[in-house]
Design an enzyme around this catalytic site. Structure first.
Site, PDB file in Angstrom:
ATOM      1  N   LYS A  52       0.827  -1.204   0.000  1.00 14.99           N
ATOM      2  CA  LYS A  52       0.000   0.000   0.000  1.00 14.99           C
ATOM      3  C   LYS A  52       0.864   1.257   0.000  1.00 14.99           C
ATOM      4  O   LYS A  52       0.576   2.225  -0.717  1.00 14.99           O
ATOM      5  CB  LYS A  52      -0.938  -0.011   1.203  1.00 14.99           C
ATOM      6  N   GLN A  96      -4.217  -1.569   9.934  1.00 13.61           N
ATOM      7  CA  GLN A  96      -4.165  -2.862   9.257  1.00 13.61           C
ATOM      8  C   GLN A  96      -4.755  -3.953  10.142  1.00 13.61           C
ATOM      9  O   GLN A  96      -4.362  -4.110  11.295  1.00 13.61           O
ATOM     10  CB  GLN A  96      -2.714  -3.203   8.884  1.00 13.61           C
ATOM     11  N   ASP A 119     -10.604   3.554   5.398  1.00 11.25           N
ATOM     12  CA  ASP A 119     -11.104   2.186   5.300  1.00 11.25           C
ATOM     13  C   ASP A 119     -12.631   2.154   5.253  1.00 11.25           C
ATOM     14  O   ASP A 119     -13.224   1.125   4.935  1.00 11.25           O
ATOM     15  CB  ASP A 119     -10.612   1.362   6.493  1.00 11.25           C
TER      16      ASP A 119
END
Length: 293
Positions: A52, A96, A119
């Site tokens: 990412k 994460q 997210d």
């Protein structure tokens, strides 16, 4: 045997989304900044976060990985998130998953400022989604919508069945499709006679995590099938191979089908970076007094 389904590969669609993210990022006064928070050294998480960060650099975003030891206390994680929330240079924050067992993911994800929730998992983000208000959307479902748009797959007025009710994919995708004037049925592993339900779908999305759950006789001829599942099945060489929730033979029935791997996967990271740009744009508008929520 019917003609093979059109493959809806993710790479070209993801590239188009990344190009748009890069163009919009370049138009901002400063490069959007993505803060990536990782707790522990799970090999998959390390690889995902590294990927990412690398992709962010490629599209002109800045990023920083905040790697915390496995035993980090929850209070320390929350303190880091509070600092990132307060930093005007940080556009987006991603924690994460999965987190170590001693940490409460609900508490930690809720601690992220909804304006920086790239997210799309904060309860405020969820509320905005289900009430059709502007906001940041979960990356995989939004990536599915971008994939459908890239290939010109019509959705308004169609009947969709989603197999899988997770908070990461099934539920938010149902909301996105409802907001796009789709008639949506949300099915799952305990749905009686699942095949009878899936055969009604013009658009079938499968996100359960069970290899080859959906077989050809469960699919309406000509349907568009989106396979979100990623499963590793054993092979004779012991290395295993990746396969989806949809049996490969569905390609003989469906009109269009995403491959696994190489279908939805690339869209998730591309949408994460687009979300970071969207967050930066919104924060700039708020700072300039152009947007009030």
């Amino acid at each position: 045997m019917g003609a093979a389904a059109q493959p809806l590969t993710g790479a070209p669609a993801a590239e188009a989304l990344l190009e748009e993210a890069a163009r919009r990022a370049a138009a901002l006064p400063a490069a959007p900044h993505l803060a990536l928070v990782r707790v522990g050294d799970d090999p998959a998480s390390v690889a995902y976060v590294r990927g990412k960060a690398k992709k962010a650099t490629q599209v002109g975003l800045s990023s920083q990985v905040h790697a915390l030891p496995e035993a980090t206390a929850q209070a320390e994680v929350l303190a880091l998130l509070a600092a990132l929330n307060a930093d005007p240079a940080v556009s987006g924050i991603l924690v994460q998953l999965p987190l170590p067992a001693h940490l409460n993911p609900e508490t930690i994800l809720t601690a992220v400022d909804p304006r920086k929730d790239v997210d799309g998992l904060h309860p405020v983000s969820t509320g905005r989604l289900w009430t059709a208000q502007a906001g940041l959307r979960p990356c995989t479902p939004a990536g599915v919508m971008a994939l459908l748009a890239f290939y010109g797959v019509p959705v308004a007025g169609r009947r969709a069945v989603i197999v899988g009710r997770s908070a990461l994919v099934g539920r938010p995708l149902a909301a996105l499709l409802l907001n796009a004037d789709v008639t949506v049925t949300l099915a799952h592993s305990r749905t009686p006679d699942l095949g009878a339900v899936t055969r009604e779908a013009d658009l079938l999305v499968v996100a359960v995590g069970r290899a080859h759950l959906v077989t050809p006789e469960m699919v309406k001829p000509g349907a568009t099938v989106i396979d979100v599942g990623i499963n590793r099945v054993p092979t004779e060489d012991g290395k295993g191979r990746l396969t989806g929730d949809v049996h490969p033979a569905v390609a003989e029935v469906a009109g269009a089908l995403t491959p696994v791997p190489g279908g939805v996967g690339p869209m998730t990271v591309a949408q994460l970076l687009m979300n970071t740009v969207l967050a930066a744009e919104t924060q700039r508008q708020e700072a300039a007094g152009e947007l009030v929520r």
